[in-house]
Design a protein around this motif. Structure first.
Motif, mmCIF file in Angstrom:
data_model
loop_
_atom_site.group_PDB
_atom_site.id
_atom_site.type_symbol
_atom_site.label_atom_id
_atom_site.label_comp_id
_atom_site.label_asym_id
_atom_site.label_seq_id
_atom_site.Cartn_x
_atom_site.Cartn_y
_atom_site.Cartn_z
ATOM 1 N N ASP A 70 58.401 49.883 28.148
ATOM 2 C CA ASP A 70 58.765 48.766 29.014
ATOM 3 C C ASP A 70 59.458 49.298 30.269
ATOM 4 O O ASP A 70 60.364 50.129 30.176
ATOM 5 N N VAL A 104 58.577 44.287 31.336
ATOM 6 C CA VAL A 104 57.180 44.412 31.758
ATOM 7 C C VAL A 104 56.608 45.660 31.100
ATOM 8 O O VAL A 104 57.160 46.754 31.249
ATOM 9 N N HIS A 105 55.502 45.507 30.375
ATOM 10 C CA HIS A 105 54.879 46.664 29.730
ATOM 11 C C HIS A 105 54.367 47.640 30.785
ATOM 12 O O HIS A 105 53.975 47.246 31.890
ATOM 13 N N THR A 125 51.648 49.232 31.228
ATOM 14 C CA THR A 125 50.283 49.066 31.737
ATOM 15 C C THR A 125 50.126 47.846 32.640
ATOM 16 O O THR A 125 49.068 47.672 33.253
ATOM 17 N N GLU A 126 51.179 47.014 32.748
ATOM 18 C CA GLU A 126 51.098 45.878 33.667
ATOM 19 C C GLU A 126 51.224 46.317 35.122
ATOM 20 O O GLU A 126 50.910 45.542 36.027
ATOM 21 N N GLU A 149 49.327 48.278 37.550
ATOM 22 C CA GLU A 149 47.923 48.691 37.486
ATOM 23 C C GLU A 149 47.716 50.167 37.818
ATOM 24 O O GLU A 149 46.722 50.765 37.411
#
Length: 207
Positions: A18, A38-39, A41-42, A44
């Motif tokens: 995160d 927010v993970h 991979t969020e 981009e």
């Protein structure tokens, strides 16, 4: 079994998944504008960076903008905070394999800053002792793409049925099995070293 291949994050090393946790670990919570979980991979750019598709400068500039309130150097600190600590007992697993004349290596979706930290600092001795390290950003191939696994086979000069693979990603385990590897899914929350020792003992190693 002649070769044991490890994933790194979630298998040999605990990782933060995160961005908010990474910001806090880097000591930049007061400066950063990002205030919610927010993970990784969020953002981009994260997966593209690990695949070697974008340069480090472009990635860090984008990450600084994504987080807000931090500069390029701060973005690097946050990025490096993804790596936490090496799991207890994994160095002993690797050393036991070497004592048994079993070849070790890794196949990891990773990136240049993390690769440098893992191989050029004292924080991750198990990783530094691996004999055939393969990284996604260097070969420009990411798991679960079959080419990534085949690149490891060529590098270590082993056939699929000679490889035991420890991995924490279900999709990556499934891909390895489809290619003929013996793959074991590791739970990062439940003593990875113990899980690996049990799997190895079941296969007649590390008894």
């Amino acid at each position: 079994m002649r070769v044991v291949c490890f994933d790194l994050g979630g298998v040999l090393v605990s990782v933060r998944q995160d961005w908010l946790e990474c910001i806090e670990a880097a000591g930049l919570a007061d400066a950063a504008r990002l205030r919610t979980s927010v993970h990784l991979t969020e953002f981009e750019g994260f997966d593209r960076f690990q695949a070697g598709e974008i340069a480090e400068n472009e990635y860090l500039e984008g990450l600084a903008e994504f987080i807000g309130g931090i500069d390029f150097a701060g973005a690097l600190e946050v990025h490096n905070a993804i790596l936490a600590t090496e799991f207890r007992g994994v160095l002993e697993v690797v050393e036991s394999l070497h004592s048994s004349q079993i070849v070790t290596g890794c196949l990891s979706n990773t990136n240049a800053p993390h690769w440098h930290l893992m191989h050029h600092t004292e924080r991750f001795p198990a990783i530094r002792s691996l004999q055939f390290p393969i990284a996604s950003h260097e070969i420009r191939q990411s798991k679960p793409e079959p080419r990534a696994y085949r690149t490891f086979e060529v590098g270590v000069q082993a056939s699929p049925d000679e490889i035991l693979y420890f991995e924490d990603g279900p999709a990556n385990v499934e891909a390895a099995i489809r290619l003929g590897w013996d793959a074991v899914l590791i739970d990062p929350e439940d003593d990875p070293a113990k899980q690996m020792r049990l799997a190895l003992a079941h296969r007649g190693a590390l008894l």
